[in-house]
Design a protein around this motif. Sequence first.
Motif, PDB file in Angstrom:
ATOM      1  N   ASN A 243      23.134 -18.281 100.102  1.00 40.87           N
ATOM      2  CA  ASN A 243      23.215 -18.815  98.740  1.00 40.87           C
ATOM      3  C   ASN A 243      24.597 -18.671  98.122  1.00 40.87           C
ATOM      4  O   ASN A 243      25.042 -19.524  97.374  1.00 40.87           O
ATOM      5  CB  ASN A 243      22.211 -18.099  97.819  1.00 40.87           C
ATOM      6  N   ARG A 244      25.248 -17.549  98.440  1.00 42.32           N
ATOM      7  CA  ARG A 244      26.482 -17.204  97.755  1.00 42.32           C
ATOM      8  C   ARG A 244      27.371 -16.401  98.697  1.00 42.32           C
ATOM      9  O   ARG A 244      26.879 -15.572  99.453  1.00 42.32           O
ATOM     10  CB  ARG A 244      26.095 -16.340  96.551  1.00 42.32           C
ATOM     11  N   LEU A 245      28.672 -16.649  98.626  1.00 39.50           N
ATOM     12  CA  LEU A 245      29.642 -15.888  99.416  1.00 39.50           C
ATOM     13  C   LEU A 245      30.708 -15.326  98.492  1.00 39.50           C
ATOM     14  O   LEU A 245      31.098 -15.973  97.518  1.00 39.50           O
ATOM     15  CB  LEU A 245      30.353 -16.783 100.439  1.00 39.50           C
ATOM     16  N   GLU A 246      31.164 -14.128  98.825  1.00 41.91           N
ATOM     17  CA  GLU A 246      32.355 -13.576  98.199  1.00 41.91           C
ATOM     18  C   GLU A 246      33.341 -13.328  99.328  1.00 41.91           C
ATOM     19  O   GLU A 246      32.971 -12.764 100.366  1.00 41.91           O
ATOM     20  CB  GLU A 246      32.056 -12.282  97.455  1.00 41.91           C
ATOM     21  N   ILE A 247      34.575 -13.767  99.132  1.00 39.37           N
ATOM     22  CA  ILE A 247      35.599 -13.660 100.169  1.00 39.37           C
ATOM     23  C   ILE A 247      36.830 -12.986  99.573  1.00 39.37           C
ATOM     24  O   ILE A 247      37.339 -13.410  98.527  1.00 39.37           O
ATOM     25  CB  ILE A 247      35.984 -15.055 100.717  1.00 39.37           C
ATOM     26  N   TRP A 248      37.286 -11.923 100.247  1.00 39.66           N
ATOM     27  CA  TRP A 248      38.497 -11.216  99.849  1.00 39.66           C
ATOM     28  C   TRP A 248      39.616 -11.558 100.829  1.00 39.66           C
ATOM     29  O   TRP A 248      39.429 -11.490 102.036  1.00 39.66           O
ATOM     30  CB  TRP A 248      38.275  -9.696  99.863  1.00 39.66           C
ATOM     31  N   PHE A 249      40.793 -11.908 100.282  1.00 41.15           N
ATOM     32  CA  PHE A 249      41.990 -12.110 101.087  1.00 41.15           C
ATOM     33  C   PHE A 249      42.651 -10.755 101.286  1.00 41.15           C
ATOM     34  O   PHE A 249      42.753  -9.957 100.348  1.00 41.15           O
ATOM     35  CB  PHE A 249      42.980 -13.042 100.382  1.00 41.15           C
ATOM     36  N   TYR A 250      43.136 -10.514 102.502  1.00 41.62           N
ATOM     37  CA  TYR A 250      43.757  -9.229 102.797  1.00 41.62           C
ATOM     38  C   TYR A 250      44.838  -9.437 103.844  1.00 41.62           C
ATOM     39  O   TYR A 250      44.640 -10.159 104.815  1.00 41.62           O
ATOM     40  CB  TYR A 250      42.698  -8.252 103.311  1.00 41.62           C
ATOM     41  N   ASN A 251      45.983  -8.794 103.609  1.00 43.13           N
ATOM     42  CA  ASN A 251      47.045  -8.781 104.604  1.00 43.13           C
ATOM     43  C   ASN A 251      47.006  -7.410 105.261  1.00 43.13           C
ATOM     44  O   ASN A 251      47.301  -6.398 104.606  1.00 43.13           O
ATOM     45  CB  ASN A 251      48.407  -9.031 103.955  1.00 43.13           C
ATOM     46  N   SER A 252      46.645  -7.359 106.529  1.00 42.73           N
ATOM     47  CA  SER A 252      46.463  -6.079 107.217  1.00 42.73           C
ATOM     48  C   SER A 252      47.769  -5.301 107.394  1.00 42.73           C
ATOM     49  O   SER A 252      47.739  -4.128 107.754  1.00 42.73           O
ATOM     50  CB  SER A 252      45.792  -6.294 108.579  1.00 42.73           C
ATOM     51  N   ASN A 253      48.905  -5.916 107.110  1.00 43.36           N
ATOM     52  CA  ASN A 253      50.188  -5.216 107.167  1.00 43.36           C
ATOM     53  C   ASN A 253      50.525  -4.503 105.860  1.00 43.36           C
ATOM     54  O   ASN A 253      51.566  -3.865 105.747  1.00 43.36           O
ATOM     55  CB  ASN A 253      51.317  -6.192 107.526  1.00 43.36           C
ATOM     56  N   THR A 254      49.661  -4.643 104.863  1.00 41.99           N
ATOM     57  CA  THR A 254      49.850  -4.003 103.570  1.00 41.99           C
ATOM     58  C   THR A 254      48.903  -2.812 103.467  1.00 41.99           C
ATOM     59  O   THR A 254      47.708  -2.950 103.733  1.00 41.99           O
ATOM     60  CB  THR A 254      49.547  -4.995 102.422  1.00 41.99           C
ATOM     61  N   ALA A 255      49.426  -1.666 103.089  1.00 44.39           N
ATOM     62  CA  ALA A 255      48.589  -0.478 102.911  1.00 44.39           C
ATOM     63  C   ALA A 255      47.567  -0.739 101.809  1.00 44.39           C
ATOM     64  O   ALA A 255      47.909  -1.302 100.757  1.00 44.39           O
ATOM     65  CB  ALA A 255      49.457   0.719 102.565  1.00 44.39           C
ATOM     66  N   ARG A 256      46.331  -0.333 102.062  1.00 46.33           N
ATOM     67  CA  ARG A 256      45.243  -0.567 101.096  1.00 46.33           C
ATOM     68  C   ARG A 256      45.589  -0.044  99.705  1.00 46.33           C
ATOM     69  O   ARG A 256      45.238  -0.660  98.703  1.00 46.33           O
ATOM     70  CB  ARG A 256      43.946   0.051 101.584  1.00 46.33           C
TER      71      ARG A 256
ATOM     72  N   PHE B  52      40.250  -4.912  93.867  1.00 45.45           N
ATOM     73  CA  PHE B  52      39.207  -4.264  94.648  1.00 45.45           C
ATOM     74  C   PHE B  52      39.107  -4.926  96.020  1.00 45.45           C
ATOM     75  O   PHE B  52      39.101  -6.153  96.130  1.00 45.45           O
ATOM     76  CB  PHE B  52      37.851  -4.367  93.939  1.00 45.45           C
ATOM     77  N   LEU B  53      39.027  -4.086  97.039  1.00 43.48           N
ATOM     78  CA  LEU B  53      38.860  -4.554  98.409  1.00 43.48           C
ATOM     79  C   LEU B  53      37.748  -3.716  99.027  1.00 43.48           C
ATOM     80  O   LEU B  53      37.814  -2.490  99.002  1.00 43.48           O
ATOM     81  CB  LEU B  53      40.174  -4.347  99.167  1.00 43.48           C
ATOM     82  N   PRO B  54      36.714  -4.346  99.560  1.00 45.20           N
ATOM     83  CA  PRO B  54      35.619  -3.558 100.120  1.00 45.20           C
ATOM     84  C   PRO B  54      36.058  -2.740 101.329  1.00 45.20           C
ATOM     85  O   PRO B  54      36.990  -3.115 102.036  1.00 45.20           O
ATOM     86  CB  PRO B  54      34.576  -4.609 100.533  1.00 45.20           C
ATOM     87  N   GLU B  55      35.393  -1.628 101.531  1.00 40.51           N
ATOM     88  CA  GLU B  55      35.626  -0.803 102.716  1.00 40.51           C
ATOM     89  C   GLU B  55      34.927  -1.449 103.899  1.00 40.51           C
ATOM     90  O   GLU B  55      33.848  -2.015 103.757  1.00 40.51           O
ATOM     91  CB  GLU B  55      35.076   0.608 102.505  1.00 40.51           C
ATOM     92  N   VAL B  56      35.526  -1.351 105.061  1.00 43.07           N
ATOM     93  CA  VAL B  56      34.949  -1.901 106.286  1.00 43.07           C
ATOM     94  C   VAL B  56      34.509  -0.722 107.143  1.00 43.07           C
ATOM     95  O   VAL B  56      35.195   0.291 107.226  1.00 43.07           O
ATOM     96  CB  VAL B  56      35.998  -2.755 107.033  1.00 43.07           C
TER      97      VAL B  56
ATOM     98  N   VAL C 181      32.745  -9.742 108.409  1.00 45.13           N
ATOM     99  CA  VAL C 181      31.579 -10.132 107.621  1.00 45.13           C
ATOM    100  C   VAL C 181      30.832  -8.839 107.339  1.00 45.13           C
ATOM    101  O   VAL C 181      30.392  -8.149 108.270  1.00 45.13           O
ATOM    102  CB  VAL C 181      30.704 -11.161 108.357  1.00 45.13           C
ATOM    103  N   LEU C 182      30.738  -8.508 106.063  1.00 48.83           N
ATOM    104  CA  LEU C 182      30.200  -7.215 105.662  1.00 48.83           C
ATOM    105  C   LEU C 182      28.711  -7.114 105.977  1.00 48.83           C
ATOM    106  O   LEU C 182      27.951  -8.060 105.776  1.00 48.83           O
ATOM    107  CB  LEU C 182      30.475  -6.967 104.179  1.00 48.83           C
TER     108      LEU C 182
ATOM    109  N   MET D 227      37.617 -10.877 104.335  1.00 46.21           N
ATOM    110  CA  MET D 227      36.428 -10.023 104.289  1.00 46.21           C
ATOM    111  C   MET D 227      35.386 -10.806 103.511  1.00 46.21           C
ATOM    112  O   MET D 227      35.653 -11.246 102.392  1.00 46.21           O
ATOM    113  CB  MET D 227      36.726  -8.699 103.581  1.00 46.21           C
ATOM    114  N   ILE D 228      34.216 -10.985 104.121  1.00 44.89           N
ATOM    115  CA  ILE D 228      33.221 -11.872 103.536  1.00 44.89           C
ATOM    116  C   ILE D 228      31.909 -11.139 103.316  1.00 44.89           C
ATOM    117  O   ILE D 228      31.387 -10.489 104.238  1.00 44.89           O
ATOM    118  CB  ILE D 228      32.982 -13.099 104.450  1.00 44.89           C
ATOM    119  N   GLN D 229      31.388 -11.262 102.102  1.00 44.97           N
ATOM    120  CA  GLN D 229      30.059 -10.750 101.772  1.00 44.97           C
ATOM    121  C   GLN D 229      29.126 -11.942 101.646  1.00 44.97           C
ATOM    122  O   GLN D 229      29.404 -12.864 100.887  1.00 44.97           O
ATOM    123  CB  GLN D 229      30.086  -9.963 100.448  1.00 44.97           C
ATOM    124  N   VAL D 230      28.042 -11.918 102.392  1.00 47.12           N
ATOM    125  CA  VAL D 230      27.072 -13.011 102.396  1.00 47.12           C
ATOM    126  C   VAL D 230      25.846 -12.586 101.608  1.00 47.12           C
ATOM    127  O   VAL D 230      25.297 -11.508 101.823  1.00 47.12           O
ATOM    128  CB  VAL D 230      26.655 -13.345 103.862  1.00 47.12           C
ATOM    129  N   ASP D 231      25.407 -13.423 100.682  1.00 41.81           N
ATOM    130  CA  ASP D 231      24.158 -13.181  99.935  1.00 41.81           C
ATOM    131  C   ASP D 231      23.229 -14.355 100.102  1.00 41.81           C
ATOM    132  O   ASP D 231      23.640 -15.469 100.202  1.00 41.81           O
ATOM    133  CB  ASP D 231      24.438 -12.970  98.453  1.00 41.81           C
TER     134      ASP D 231
END
Length: 185
Positions: free
Chosen positions: A70-83, A89-93, A114-115, A181-185
């Motif tokens: 029904n719904r997706l949330e997507i976070w953009f992240y550059n893995s070369n950047t320290a969290r 906000f960036l979800p923990e993996v 995909v979380l 990073m994708i959260q699926v609902d």
Amino acid sequence: MSNSQNIYLSISFRSPEISGSLQTIKLHGVPGQELNNGECVLDNEMKKFCMDNIVAKIFRRSLDLNSEFNRLEIWFYNSNTARQKISYFLPEVDERDLLILSNISTSKLKQIYVLDNELEGNELTDWHKEVKSLFKPLFEEFVIMSDNLKSVPLFKGIESVISKGILHYEMKQNLFFDTLMIQVD
């Protein structure tokens, strides 16, 4: 003195198709600007880039797959950047999240997490198949000419032709993320 400050925004998109289950995609970490008057703005080219390369592709693919999401949330992240340097906000993996690695070496998008949604057994197996089918084609959207080819004289001229034929080529070359990073609902 600058008239604006770079910030990261969250933006939502609604599906143009009322027949599909997937109705909303929300993107987090989209580069924008905060003006001196406090107004937060998103460049139209950035919005179009997100729509053309991610949002529209997922909506269309979701319809094709007859997805139940029904719904997706997507976070953009550059893995070369320290969290700790990321200002949004960036979800923990963790190990329960599904990692999809790019199988295309020239894709600037390297991985998708995909979380976990806490499914088990056959439901989890079916869910893995569906999310891979839905998201794996995104790697193709971020393919550019490799640096190895750019150094070959024959390909230097071809790059200018290629860059004109690929939508948002310059933005893809200077991509601000390499991970979704994708959260699926």
